[in-house]
Design a protein around this motif. Structure first.
Motif, PDB file in Angstrom:
ATOM      1  N   LYS A  58     -13.416   3.521  -0.140  1.00 43.96           N
ATOM      2  CA  LYS A  58     -14.165   3.225   1.082  1.00 43.96           C
ATOM      3  C   LYS A  58     -14.927   4.448   1.571  1.00 43.96           C
ATOM      4  O   LYS A  58     -15.567   4.388   2.617  1.00 43.96           O
TER       5      LYS A  58
ATOM      6  N   GLY B 115      -5.385   1.440   6.460  1.00 45.91           N
ATOM      7  CA  GLY B 115      -4.013   0.969   6.680  1.00 45.91           C
ATOM      8  C   GLY B 115      -3.308   0.488   5.420  1.00 45.91           C
ATOM      9  O   GLY B 115      -2.208  -0.018   5.488  1.00 45.91           O
TER      10      GLY B 115
ATOM     11  N   THR C 248      -2.309   2.142   2.523  1.00 48.72           N
ATOM     12  CA  THR C 248      -1.577   3.019   1.618  1.00 48.72           C
ATOM     13  C   THR C 248      -0.188   2.460   1.354  1.00 48.72           C
ATOM     14  O   THR C 248       0.526   2.118   2.289  1.00 48.72           O
TER      15      THR C 248
ATOM     16  N   ASP D  52     -11.140  -4.669   5.344  1.00 49.80           N
ATOM     17  CA  ASP D  52     -10.501  -4.734   4.028  1.00 49.80           C
ATOM     18  C   ASP D  52     -11.541  -4.526   2.940  1.00 49.80           C
ATOM     19  O   ASP D  52     -12.692  -4.897   3.090  1.00 49.80           O
TER      20      ASP D  52
ATOM     21  N   ASN E 106      -1.459   1.107  12.014  1.00 52.87           N
ATOM     22  CA  ASN E 106      -0.410   0.631  11.124  1.00 52.87           C
ATOM     23  C   ASN E 106       0.733   1.628  11.102  1.00 52.87           C
ATOM     24  O   ASN E 106       0.667   2.643  10.429  1.00 52.87           O
TER      25      ASN E 106
ATOM     26  N   ALA F 158       2.628   2.240   7.322  1.00 51.77           N
ATOM     27  CA  ALA F 158       2.089   2.791   6.072  1.00 51.77           C
ATOM     28  C   ALA F 158       2.420   4.274   5.975  1.00 51.77           C
ATOM     29  O   ALA F 158       2.687   4.943   6.969  1.00 51.77           O
ATOM     30  N   GLU F 159       2.376   4.779   4.780  1.00 53.00           N
ATOM     31  CA  GLU F 159       2.624   6.203   4.528  1.00 53.00           C
ATOM     32  C   GLU F 159       1.316   6.965   4.633  1.00 53.00           C
ATOM     33  O   GLU F 159       0.250   6.370   4.460  1.00 53.00           O
ATOM     34  N   PRO F 160       1.278   8.252   4.821  1.00 57.14           N
ATOM     35  CA  PRO F 160       2.345   9.094   5.366  1.00 57.14           C
ATOM     36  C   PRO F 160       2.452   8.901   6.882  1.00 57.14           C
ATOM     37  O   PRO F 160       1.447   8.742   7.563  1.00 57.14           O
TER      38      PRO F 160
ATOM     39  N   MET G  43       0.423  11.145   9.313  1.00 52.27           N
ATOM     40  CA  MET G  43      -1.023  10.909   9.208  1.00 52.27           C
ATOM     41  C   MET G  43      -1.434   9.721  10.069  1.00 52.27           C
ATOM     42  O   MET G  43      -2.528   9.678  10.622  1.00 52.27           O
ATOM     43  N   ARG G  44      -0.537   8.731  10.179  1.00 53.43           N
ATOM     44  CA  ARG G  44      -0.821   7.541  11.017  1.00 53.43           C
ATOM     45  C   ARG G  44      -0.970   7.958  12.473  1.00 53.43           C
ATOM     46  O   ARG G  44      -1.788   7.425  13.199  1.00 53.43           O
TER      47      ARG G  44
ATOM     48  N   GLN H   3      -0.012  -3.572  13.321  1.00 54.01           N
ATOM     49  CA  GLN H   3       0.323  -4.549  12.291  1.00 54.01           C
ATOM     50  C   GLN H   3       1.590  -5.282  12.728  1.00 54.01           C
ATOM     51  O   GLN H   3       2.348  -4.763  13.538  1.00 54.01           O
TER      52      GLN H   3
ATOM     53  N   PRO I 252      -1.196  -5.040   1.707  1.00 51.47           N
ATOM     54  CA  PRO I 252      -0.804  -3.640   1.576  1.00 51.47           C
ATOM     55  C   PRO I 252      -0.421  -3.047   2.933  1.00 51.47           C
ATOM     56  O   PRO I 252      -0.983  -3.403   3.958  1.00 51.47           O
ATOM     57  N   GLY I 253       0.542  -2.161   2.903  1.00 51.24           N
ATOM     58  CA  GLY I 253       0.913  -1.452   4.124  1.00 51.24           C
ATOM     59  C   GLY I 253       1.750  -2.261   5.092  1.00 51.24           C
ATOM     60  O   GLY I 253       1.836  -1.917   6.257  1.00 51.24           O
TER      61      GLY I 253
ATOM     62  N   LYS J 238       5.562  -3.613   6.004  1.00 54.78           N
ATOM     63  CA  LYS J 238       6.971  -3.396   5.675  1.00 54.78           C
ATOM     64  C   LYS J 238       7.767  -4.549   6.260  1.00 54.78           C
ATOM     65  O   LYS J 238       7.638  -4.852   7.442  1.00 54.78           O
TER      66      LYS J 238
END
Lengths: 152, 297
Positions: free
Chosen positions: A59, A67, A69, B106, B158, B161-163, B166-167, B185, B232-233, B235
């Protein structure tokens, strides 16, 4: 006051400069492509992304990961790859450059695509690289506290 | 009361969500709006979510507004460059839309037109800054607008999501760029979410922007499994999947689960509202609102 994130086309690139830029780009590529897998955006922010080219992101995000990862740090678009921002985060941590991730990077100026970053820095079209960061942890703390105080 | 006034007066917010149809049927939106009218404060209108071409979010938001439900128009950077984004925002403002949720979008290969060119001229943080600039009366070019926009800016986060850190950095940037409410999310992992929320409060971000926690009532165990595998992302705790699998009536169990999650979230420090995402199950909204004791609107 809202942030000013648009890099405007000043000073404009002349035809002559464009030729010169291509010559410099040849030498720049010899260094940056093998070392950083540079994508030649012409508006280099390598120094604030722990020397990993963020333009490898599908992107082409310049301000951190999307979001998607995965838990293992995989990219949502190409699961076999690692998210480039995942790598940037961990290398920033290792190099003590986390405070630079708090900086909002400007909107990409597409006129600079495939021009020499070195020349663009020299011409003051884009910001110069930040080479050394001291007291990274303290800087992050100050950023957060400063902001809370500014609001009050 | 508008959403902005409600957020400013510190009321507990409840948002819903409608995905526009993949056809020219405006009545679809009108019908769905009935499930939300009088139960929630505002309703999100998705913008070509998961990169599938759908009825435009601006048009759908206008239909919703005419039905008497406050819309939150989503705006993604996947389909528009900076010219189209600003022109669409001016158009939306002229139609009377006041809330915009800024997203990156997306990636196009997830949708039904995987051959498409993704634009991504701006990213979500730059989009927030661009809308903030328009609110102050200027376009990205620096040119002044005679009549500025008055958007309430939202953004997504979100926490799963990892790390993890960073979020929080991304959230910090979004709030500082001008986001005034944050939708997360769907929460299916309360432990991670509370850890994230603690940090958000510590950084002082929960005061500047209203955090609206995402809640999704699952219709069946299959919904959860699909989400876990394909979105993705996201849990999802194994415990929730087992509960849905063992339930005699999965729908009833889904509602019970959503209500339980809402009650826990409501107790959490810093959570200013709930963003309800009943994907393909809009009719359940009134039931959840009643059972969770969220009498809003």
């Amino acid at each position: 006051m809202p942030m000013d994130l648009a890099t405007l086309n000043k000073p404009p690139i002349t035809a002559r400069e464009r030729k010169f830029s291509r010559l410099i780009l040849f030498f720049e590529d010899l260094v940056k492509v093998p070392l950083f897998r540079c994508q030649r955006c012409g508006e280099c922010i390598l120094s604030s992304t722990a020397f990993i080219c963020c333009q490898r992101c599908p992107k082409r995000l310049r301000n951190g990961p999307c979001g998607g990862t995965g838990e293992d740090g995989s990219c949502e678009v190409f699961p076999e790859r690692k998210c480039v921002w995942y790598k940037i985060y961990y290398r920033s941590k290792w190099l003590h450059r986390i405070s630079l991730l708090y900086k909002v990077n400007k909107i990409h100026n597409w006129n600079l695509e495939r021009t020499s970053t070195w020349l663009n820095v020299f011409k003051k079209r884009i910001d110069a690289p930040i080479l050394f960061v001291r007291n990274d942890k303290q800087k992050v703390k100050d950023l957060i506290v400063d902001d809370a105080q500014r609001e009050n | 009361m508008t959403l902005r006034e409600k957020i400013e007066s510190n009321r507990f917010i409840l948002c819903g969500e409608i995905g526009p149809p993949q056809s020219c049927d405006g009545d679809f939106i009108r019908e769905k709006s009935r499930h939300f009218k009088g139960f929630v404060d505002a309703v999100n209108i998705t913008d070509n979510q998961t990169a599938i071409a759908k009825l435009s979010s601006i048009a759908s938001a206008k239909i919703l507004l005419d039905e008497g439900v406050e819309p939150i128009m989503q705006m993604t950077c996947r389909d528009r460059n900076r010219l189209a984004i600003q022109s669409d925002l001016m158009g939306a403002a002229a139609l009377g839309l006041r809330n915009v949720l800024c997203l990156t979008g997306d990636y196009q290969t997830f949708g039904d037109h995987p051959e498409a060119k993704g634009v991504f001229d701006l990213d979500s943080i730059q989009l927030i800054a661009a809308v903030a600039k328009m609110n102050s009366g200027f376009l990205l070019s620096g040119r002044e607008m005679k009549k500025p926009s008055e958007f309430l800016i939202g953004a997504a986060a979100n926490p799963f999501a990892e790390p993890f850190e960073m979020r929080l950095i991304r959230l910090y940037k979004k709030v500082n760029a001008g986001a005034r409410f944050i939708q997360t999310q769907p929460v299916f992992d309360l432990e991670t979410f509370s850890r994230w929320m603690e940090k958000v409060v510590e950084m002082g971000l929960a005061e500047k922007a209203a955090i609206l926690a995402g809640v999704m009532p699952p219709k069946s165990a299959k919904t959860l499994l699909i989400m876990k595998a394909e979105v993705p992302g996201v849990k999802i705790n194994e415990e929730y999947i087992q509960r849905m699998k063992n339930a005699r009536d999965p729908k009833e169990e889904g509602v019970k689960m959503a209500v339980e999650i809402i009650r826990t979230l409501k107790q959490m420090k810093g959570v200013r509202g709930i963003h309800l995402m009943p994907v393909l199950w809009e009719s359940i909204t009134p039931v959840i609102v009643k059972e969770a004791g969220l009498n809003n609107a």
